[in-house]
Design a protein around this motif. Sequence first.
Motif, PDB file in Angstrom:
ATOM      1  N   GLU A 262       8.358  -7.937  35.261  1.00 19.04           N
ATOM      2  CA  GLU A 262       7.940  -8.934  34.266  1.00 19.04           C
ATOM      3  C   GLU A 262       6.595  -8.566  33.640  1.00 19.04           C
ATOM      4  N   ARG A 263       5.714  -7.983  34.446  1.00 17.39           N
ATOM      5  CA  ARG A 263       4.421  -7.549  33.907  1.00 17.39           C
ATOM      6  C   ARG A 263       4.587  -6.384  32.948  1.00 17.39           C
ATOM      7  N   ARG A 264       5.519  -5.474  33.237  1.00 15.94           N
ATOM      8  CA  ARG A 264       5.768  -4.362  32.313  1.00 15.94           C
ATOM      9  C   ARG A 264       6.241  -4.892  30.962  1.00 15.94           C
ATOM     10  N   VAL A 265       7.104  -5.909  30.972  1.00 16.59           N
ATOM     11  CA  VAL A 265       7.577  -6.520  29.732  1.00 16.59           C
ATOM     12  C   VAL A 265       6.411  -7.179  28.997  1.00 16.59           C
ATOM     13  N   ALA A 266       5.580  -7.928  29.728  1.00 17.44           N
ATOM     14  CA  ALA A 266       4.424  -8.603  29.118  1.00 17.44           C
ATOM     15  C   ALA A 266       3.470  -7.580  28.503  1.00 17.44           C
ATOM     16  N   LEU A 267       3.241  -6.477  29.195  1.00 20.54           N
ATOM     17  CA  LEU A 267       2.353  -5.440  28.660  1.00 20.54           C
ATOM     18  C   LEU A 267       2.939  -4.793  27.410  1.00 20.54           C
ATOM     19  N   ALA A 268       4.245  -4.560  27.415  1.00 21.64           N
ATOM     20  CA  ALA A 268       4.892  -3.971  26.234  1.00 21.64           C
ATOM     21  C   ALA A 268       4.771  -4.922  25.050  1.00 21.64           C
ATOM     22  N   ARG A 269       4.955  -6.221  25.287  1.00 19.91           N
ATOM     23  CA  ARG A 269       4.806  -7.206  24.211  1.00 19.91           C
ATOM     24  C   ARG A 269       3.374  -7.232  23.688  1.00 19.91           C
ATOM     25  N   ARG A 270       2.427  -7.159  24.606  1.00 18.27           N
ATOM     26  CA  ARG A 270       1.014  -7.144  24.211  1.00 18.27           C
ATOM     27  C   ARG A 270       0.701  -5.934  23.344  1.00 18.27           C
ATOM     28  N   ARG A 271       1.213  -4.774  23.761  1.00 26.02           N
ATOM     29  CA  ARG A 271       0.974  -3.552  22.985  1.00 26.02           C
ATOM     30  C   ARG A 271       1.568  -3.664  21.578  1.00 26.02           C
ATOM     31  N   ARG A 272       2.811  -4.189  21.510  1.00 30.60           N
ATOM     32  CA  ARG A 272       3.452  -4.360  20.198  1.00 30.60           C
ATOM     33  C   ARG A 272       2.658  -5.336  19.328  1.00 30.60           C
ATOM     34  N   ARG A 273       2.202  -6.431  19.914  1.00 32.19           N
ATOM     35  CA  ARG A 273       1.413  -7.421  19.171  1.00 32.19           C
ATOM     36  C   ARG A 273       0.120  -6.801  18.661  1.00 32.19           C
ATOM     37  N   ASP A 274      -0.556  -6.034  19.528  1.00 30.56           N
ATOM     38  CA  ASP A 274      -1.803  -5.384  19.126  1.00 30.56           C
ATOM     39  C   ASP A 274      -1.574  -4.404  17.985  1.00 30.56           C
ATOM     40  N   ILE A 275      -0.485  -3.649  18.050  1.00 31.45           N
ATOM     41  CA  ILE A 275      -0.154  -2.692  16.982  1.00 31.45           C
ATOM     42  C   ILE A 275       0.126  -3.442  15.683  1.00 31.45           C
ATOM     43  N   GLU A 276       0.880  -4.542  15.780  1.00 30.96           N
ATOM     44  CA  GLU A 276       1.184  -5.324  14.580  1.00 30.96           C
ATOM     45  C   GLU A 276      -0.080  -5.931  13.976  1.00 30.96           C
ATOM     46  N   LEU A 277      -0.979  -6.413  14.826  1.00 28.57           N
ATOM     47  CA  LEU A 277      -2.231  -6.991  14.329  1.00 28.57           C
ATOM     48  C   LEU A 277      -3.100  -5.940  13.654  1.00 28.57           C
ATOM     49  N   LYS A 278      -3.146  -4.742  14.230  1.00 28.59           N
ATOM     50  CA  LYS A 278      -3.933  -3.665  13.624  1.00 28.59           C
ATOM     51  C   LYS A 278      -3.323  -3.228  12.305  1.00 28.59           C
ATOM     52  N   ALA A 279      -1.997  -3.189  12.255  1.00 28.59           N
ATOM     53  CA  ALA A 279      -1.320  -2.787  11.019  1.00 28.59           C
ATOM     54  C   ALA A 279      -1.508  -3.835   9.928  1.00 28.59           C
ATOM     55  N   ALA A 280      -1.551  -5.100  10.311  1.00 28.69           N
ATOM     56  CA  ALA A 280      -1.703  -6.183   9.336  1.00 28.69           C
ATOM     57  C   ALA A 280      -3.154  -6.336   8.879  1.00 28.69           C
ATOM     58  N   ALA A 281      -4.094  -5.907   9.677  1.00 25.59           N
ATOM     59  CA  ALA A 281      -5.517  -6.107   9.362  1.00 25.59           C
ATOM     60  C   ALA A 281      -5.938  -5.471   8.037  1.00 25.59           C
ATOM     61  N   PRO A 282      -5.579  -4.223   7.709  1.00 26.31           N
ATOM     62  CA  PRO A 282      -6.004  -3.650   6.427  1.00 26.31           C
ATOM     63  C   PRO A 282      -5.444  -4.433   5.240  1.00 26.31           C
ATOM     64  N   GLY A 283      -4.188  -4.880   5.313  1.00 29.92           N
ATOM     65  CA  GLY A 283      -3.591  -5.659   4.237  1.00 29.92           C
ATOM     66  C   GLY A 283      -4.287  -6.995   4.066  1.00 29.92           C
ATOM     67  N   ALA A 284      -4.709  -7.580   5.170  1.00 36.97           N
ATOM     68  CA  ALA A 284      -5.409  -8.863   5.101  1.00 36.97           C
ATOM     69  C   ALA A 284      -6.756  -8.688   4.415  1.00 36.97           C
ATOM     70  N   ARG A 285      -7.420  -7.567   4.680  1.00 37.30           N
ATOM     71  CA  ARG A 285      -8.724  -7.306   4.049  1.00 37.30           C
ATOM     72  C   ARG A 285      -8.578  -7.100   2.536  1.00 37.30           C
ATOM     73  N   ILE A 286      -7.531  -6.393   2.133  1.00 35.72           N
ATOM     74  CA  ILE A 286      -7.310  -6.136   0.701  1.00 35.72           C
ATOM     75  C   ILE A 286      -7.005  -7.448  -0.023  1.00 35.72           C
ATOM     76  N   ALA A 287      -6.180  -8.284   0.582  1.00 40.07           N
ATOM     77  CA  ALA A 287      -5.821  -9.568  -0.034  1.00 40.07           C
ATOM     78  C   ALA A 287      -7.040 -10.471  -0.139  1.00 40.07           C
ATOM     79  N   ALA A 288      -7.893 -10.466   0.860  1.00 40.02           N
ATOM     80  CA  ALA A 288      -9.103 -11.295   0.845  1.00 40.02           C
ATOM     81  C   ALA A 288     -10.096 -10.791  -0.203  1.00 40.02           C
ATOM     82  N   ALA A 289     -10.138  -9.479  -0.432  1.00 43.65           N
ATOM     83  CA  ALA A 289     -11.084  -8.906  -1.392  1.00 43.65           C
ATOM     84  C   ALA A 289     -10.627  -9.162  -2.829  1.00 43.65           C
ATOM     85  N   GLY A 290      -9.315  -9.286  -3.060  1.00 42.69           N
ATOM     86  CA  GLY A 290      -8.779  -9.392  -4.401  1.00 42.69           C
ATOM     87  C   GLY A 290      -8.798 -10.737  -4.954  1.00 42.69           C
TER      88      GLY A 290
END
Length: 123
Positions: free
Chosen positions: A95-123
């Motif tokens: 169960e911890r391996r699953v939780a860690l995999a979900r955390r990693r995916r969430r972190d990757i998604e947040l990092k990927a979304a962060a540049p787009g959020a900055r561009i939208a906020a600047a525009g």
Amino acid sequence: MLHLPHQPLQVAAVPTRRTPAREDEAGPWHSEAVCRRDEAGLFFAPSKEPTAARLSREEAAKQVCARCPVMVECREHALVQPEPYGVWGGLTAAERRVALARRRRRDIELKAAAPGARIAAAG
């Protein structure tokens, strides 16, 4: 410790109580853990444990965790370490391996979304 060939090697005793892998990083939560009063065998599998026995033992360990005042801290410790064996914070190793995999995916998604959020906020 250096052992000379004619000296017998000392074998470490197996602990009877459950303790975290690194006492210095455990923090104050560990002293409040309910599992300190239980046998380590409830939280860690014996070798070659049959599946039905493992599931039953894990469920009993999770019941102990459910009434523990530091369950969240224990779970976080096990995820950060990461602890590869046993029931920690109400989660099995799988169960911890699953939780860690979900955390990693969430972190990757947040990092990927962060540049787009900055561009939208600047525009």
